[in-house]
Scaffold this active site. Structure first.
Site, short mmCIF file in Angstrom:
data_model
loop_
_atom_site.label_atom_id
_atom_site.label_comp_id
_atom_site.label_asym_id
_atom_site.label_seq_id
_atom_site.Cartn_x
_atom_site.Cartn_y
_atom_site.Cartn_z
N CYS A 1 0.67 -1.26 0.16
CA CYS A 1 0.07 0.07 -0.08
C CYS A 1 0.97 1.14 0.03
O CYS A 1 0.51 2.36 -0.56
CB CYS A 1 -0.97 -0.03 1.30
SG CYS A 1 -1.26 -1.51 1.83
N CYS B 1 -3.02 3.26 2.97
CA CYS B 1 -3.42 2.25 3.22
C CYS B 1 -4.60 2.75 4.16
O CYS B 1 -4.71 3.99 4.55
CB CYS B 1 -2.73 1.44 4.34
SG CYS B 1 -3.16 -0.39 4.79
N CYS C 1 -5.26 -2.32 -1.43
CA CYS C 1 -6.21 -3.35 -1.93
C CYS C 1 -7.14 -2.82 -3.16
O CYS C 1 -7.84 -1.85 -2.69
CB CYS C 1 -6.95 -4.20 -0.88
SG CYS C 1 -5.93 -4.54 0.30
N GLU D 1 -10.94 -5.27 13.10
CA GLU D 1 -11.69 -5.96 12.29
C GLU D 1 -11.58 -7.47 12.22
O GLU D 1 -10.68 -7.99 12.56
CB GLU D 1 -10.85 -5.64 10.55
CG GLU D 1 -10.91 -4.04 10.44
CD GLU D 1 -10.41 -3.77 9.26
OE1 GLU D 1 -9.90 -4.59 8.61
OE2 GLU D 1 -10.55 -2.65 8.76
N SER E 1 -13.41 -5.44 7.88
CA SER E 1 -12.60 -4.75 6.72
C SER E 1 -13.68 -4.53 5.53
O SER E 1 -14.79 -4.93 5.20
CB SER E 1 -11.78 -5.85 6.00
OG SER E 1 -10.97 -5.92 4.80
#
Length: 570
Positions: free
Chosen positions: A52, A125, A197, A447, A473
Site C-alpha cells: 500500500c 492504506c 487493496c 476488524e 474490513s
C-alpha cells in the site's frame, strides 16, 4: 518574496530573532530565497510494511517539484501506518484503528512544531487516508490530499483476484474445498504490484470520499499505484497548494455538512466499506460538525447503489479508472440529484464546476446509470434496535437476502470465534456474536476479516450471520453487522446476550434486535460487571482511557467544537 506576516512560518523564518532557526535551514542547503517562501509540509505514510505504501515516496518527490515550481518551499516528512492485511487476525489488529489517531496526532505535531503554512498529504492504506484528512481539518491550513493508488488485480485461473480471495481460500482449505498447493499458488499472485487493496475496501472507499468531499483533485484517486499518471497528479497537487495559500482556502471551507453528506452518498453508491461510518464522523469532529453514524445511515437509506465493485460485485479500482475515474460516479449521482453541487473543493471551484466537462461513459459496465441502479438503496445500511440502541452498520452490496433470524453463539474475543469457525463448530442458523472488541473494550476495535472470510470460504456466508462491537474490513461480505453500540465494555446490550438467545436482523427495515424484554435486559445488566483487558500500559491503554463511541467516530479528543483558536491562525 511572499508576505509571511500572516503565515505560521513567520515564527521560524522572519526577523533577526529567528537567526538561529534559519541556521538550521541553511544547514539543509536552503538559501534566503527558499526561506522567504511559504513552507509546505509534504507528508506521506511511506514505509515498507506493505505494498500500500511503497510508492508514496516516489509520488512525494513529484509533489515537491510542483510546490517548488509554484514558488513554495516543500518540507517532506513521513508518519506511520499499520497495514490491516498484515495486522489482520491476531493481536496486531488492535493497533490498526489507533494508528489513525497517531497519524493525525503526529502530523499535527510536526506541522505545529515547525510552523508549516500548508500541507499536502499522501496516503495508501486504510487508516492513513482518514488520519491525514483529520489532521488537515484539525490544523485548518490550506491542504490537498492525494491517494497513493490501488494495487493491480492479481490473476488466478483466468479470474481477477484480490487479497480477500486469499483470506477466503483459507476457510475453503480448512473445509476441504481446496488444496494446500492451490492456496499457495493463489497467495503468490493475488497482490502483483505496489498499491492498496484493489476492491472497494476501505482504502478505495476513502479515496472516493477524498474526491467528493473536495480535499483531493478530481481524477487523482484513479490511476493504480504503479502508473506514471499518479506522478502527474502529485505534481499538480503540489502546484495547487500554492493557489490555496494565495486564496486562503482552508479545509473547513471545504469540509462542510453538505460535503460530508456527499461523502456518505458515494460510500453507499459504491457499496463501500462500513469503516466509512467510523471515519466520516471523525473527520466531521475535527471541523466541529455533529455528524454521527446515524446521520451517515440516513444518507445510506436514500442513495442508489450504482457501482458494481468487489467484494459484493465484479470489478476493482483499476476498472473504475479505465471507465473514467471517480468523477464519473460523482457526475452520475449529481445528475440524479444526490450530490450537493455547490460545495467548494481544492480546485478553488465547486463540485458542479468541476463536473462541467465530465460525461457519463456508456461504453463501460462498472458504473450503472442512475436510472438503472444495482439496487434502489445503498450498498451499506444502518441498523438500530434493542441490541444496538446507538446503532450498527452492515454492507449489503451484492446480497440477495438481508433478513436473518437465528440463535446467538457468543464469544468474548475474535480468536475464540475464529477457532470455532475454522474447526466448523457452528451450524446453519447461528448468529455468531463477537464482543469486547469495541474501541474501548478491545482496545482498538479490531476488524474481523479472518473470521468472516473463513465463513465465506466454507460456503456458509449466507447461512449464518455475525455481529460485533468491533468492525469489519471493507473486504468482508456476508451478513456481518459491526459497530454495535453501546459496546460490550460499557455494558451495552451485546454484553448481555447469552448462547441460545434469538436474534433478528432486518437490513431492509434497518433493525437489529434480540428477543428479550426490557425487564430481562435490565435484570441481566444488574449482574454484569466491567472487564479488564490485558493492555494496562502503553499506547493501547492510553487509547482506551480517552476513546469515545464508534457511533461518533471513536475519537480521542474534544474536537473543533471546544477550540478557542486554530493552528492556522497562530
Amino acid at each position: 518574496m511572499a508576505d509571511k506576516t500572516k503565515l505560521p512560518s513567520r515564527h521560524v523564518s522572519v526577523g533577526p530573532e529567528k537567526a538561529p532557526h534559519r541556521s538550521f535551514y541553511y544547514a539543509m542547503g536552503m538559501d534566503e530565497t527558499d526561506i522567504a517562501k511559504p513552507f509546505v509540509g509534504v507528508v506521506s505514510t511511506w514505509n515498507e510494511a506493505a505494498p500500500c505504501n511503497i510508492a508514496l515516496m516516489r509520488q512525494a518527490q513529484s509533489v515537491k517539484k510542483g510546490v517548488k515550481e509554484a514558488e513554495g518551499t516543500p518540507r517532506e516528512f513521513c508518519t506511520i501506518t499499520v497495514t490491516d492485511g498484515i495486522a489482520m487476525g491476531h493481536q496486531g489488529m488492535k493497533s490498526s484503528l489507533i494508528s489513525r489517531e497517531i497519524i493525525a496526532d503526529s502530523t499535527e505535531l510536526t506541522v505545529r512544531g515547525h510552523c508549516y503554512d500548508a500541507l499536502v498529504g499522501l496516503a495508501g492504506c486504510d487508516k492513513s487516508l482518514p488520519g491525514l484528512m483529520m489532521a488537515m481539518c484539525r490544523l485548518n491550513i490550506p491542504s490537498v490530499f492525494m491517494y497513493g493508488g490501488s494495487i493491480l488485480p492479481g490473476r488466478y485461473k483466468g479470474n481477477d483476484v484480490t487479497v480477500v480471495d486469499v483470506f477466503e481460500a483459507v476457510g475453503k482449505y480448512a473445509a476441504g474445498g481446496t488444496t494446500e498447493k492451490d492456496l499457495n499458488d493463489l497467495e503468490k499472485v493475488a497482490c502483483p504490484s505496489a498499491g492498496a487493496c484493489g476492491g472497494q475496501f476501505t482504502a478505495n472507499t476513502m479515496a472516493c470520499v477524498a474526491e467528493v468531499i473536495g480535499l483531493a483533485l478530481p481524477f487523482s484517486s484513479g490511476a493504480p499505484a504503479p502508473y506514471e499518471d499518479r506522478d502527474k497528479y502529485a505534481y499538480e497537487s503540489g502546484k495547487q497548494i500554492m493557489n490555496l495559500i494565495e486564496k486562503n482556502i482552508r479545509p473547513r471551507d471545504i469540509v462542510t455538512r453538505k460535503a460530508l453528506e456527499n461523502a456518505a452518498t458515494i460510500v453507499a453508491a459504491t457499496g463501500g466499506s462500513t469503516n466509512a461510518g467510523l471515519h466520516l464522523p471523525a473527520i466531521a469532529h475535527e471541523c466541529g460538525i455533529e455528524f454521527t453514524l446515524n446521520d451517515v445511515a440516513e444518507i445510506f437509506k436514500k442513495t442508489p447503489y450504482i457501482a458494481d465493485l468487489k467484494p459484493g460485485g465484479q470489478y476493482v479500482a483499476k476498472d473504475v479508472y479505465e471507465a473514467g475515474g471517480v468523477p464519473i460516479i460523482i457526475k452520475t449521482l449529481f445528475d440524479g440529484g444526490y450530490i450537493h453541487g455547490d460545495c467548494m473543493t481544492v480546485t478553488g471551484k465547486t463540485i458542479a464546476e468541476n463536473l462541467a466537462s465530465v460525461e457519463f461513459n456508456k461504453d463501460q459496465k462498472v458504473i450503472r446509470p442512475i436510472t438503472n441502479p444495482l439496487s434502489p438503496t445503498g450498498g451499506v445500511v444502518g441498523l438500530k434496535g434493542n441490541l444496538a440502541p446507538d446503532g450498527a452498520i452492515v454492507k449489503v452490496a451484492g446480497m440477495k437476502n438481508t433478513k436473518f433470524e437465528g440463535i446467538a453463539k457468543c464469544f468474548d474475543c475474535e480468536e475464540d470465534a475464529y477457532k470455532c469457525v475454522i474447526n466448523e463448530n457452528y451450524s446453519e442458523g447461528d448468529v455468531i456474536v463477537i464482543r469486547y472488541e469495541g474501541p474501548r473494550g478491545g482496545p482498538g476495535m479490531r476488524e474481523m476479516l479472518s473470521t468472516t472470510a473463513a465463513i465465506s470460504g466454507q460456503g456458509m456466508g449466507d447461512k449464518v450471520a455475525l455481529i460485533t462491537d468491533g468492525r469489519f474490513s471493507g473486504g468482508t461480505r456476508g451478513l456481518c453487522i459491526g459497530h454495535v453500540g453501546p459496546e460490550a465494555a460499557v455494558g451495552g446490550p451485546i454484553a448481555l446476550i447469552k448462547d441460545g438467545d434469538k436474534i433478528n436482523i432486518d437490513g431492509e427495515n434497518g433493525t437489529i434486535s434480540v428477543n428479550l424484554t426490557d425487564e430481562e435486559l435490565t435484570k441481566r445488566k444488574q449482574s454484569w460487571s466491567p472487564r479488564k483487558t490485558d493492555y494496562n500500559s502503553g499506547t493501547l491503554w492510553k487509547y482506551s482511557q480517552t476513546v469515545g463511541s464508534a457511533q461518533r467516530g471513536a475519537t480521542t479528543h474534544p474536537g473543533a467544537a471546544e477550540e478557542t483558536h486554530t493552528y492556522a491562525d497562530i
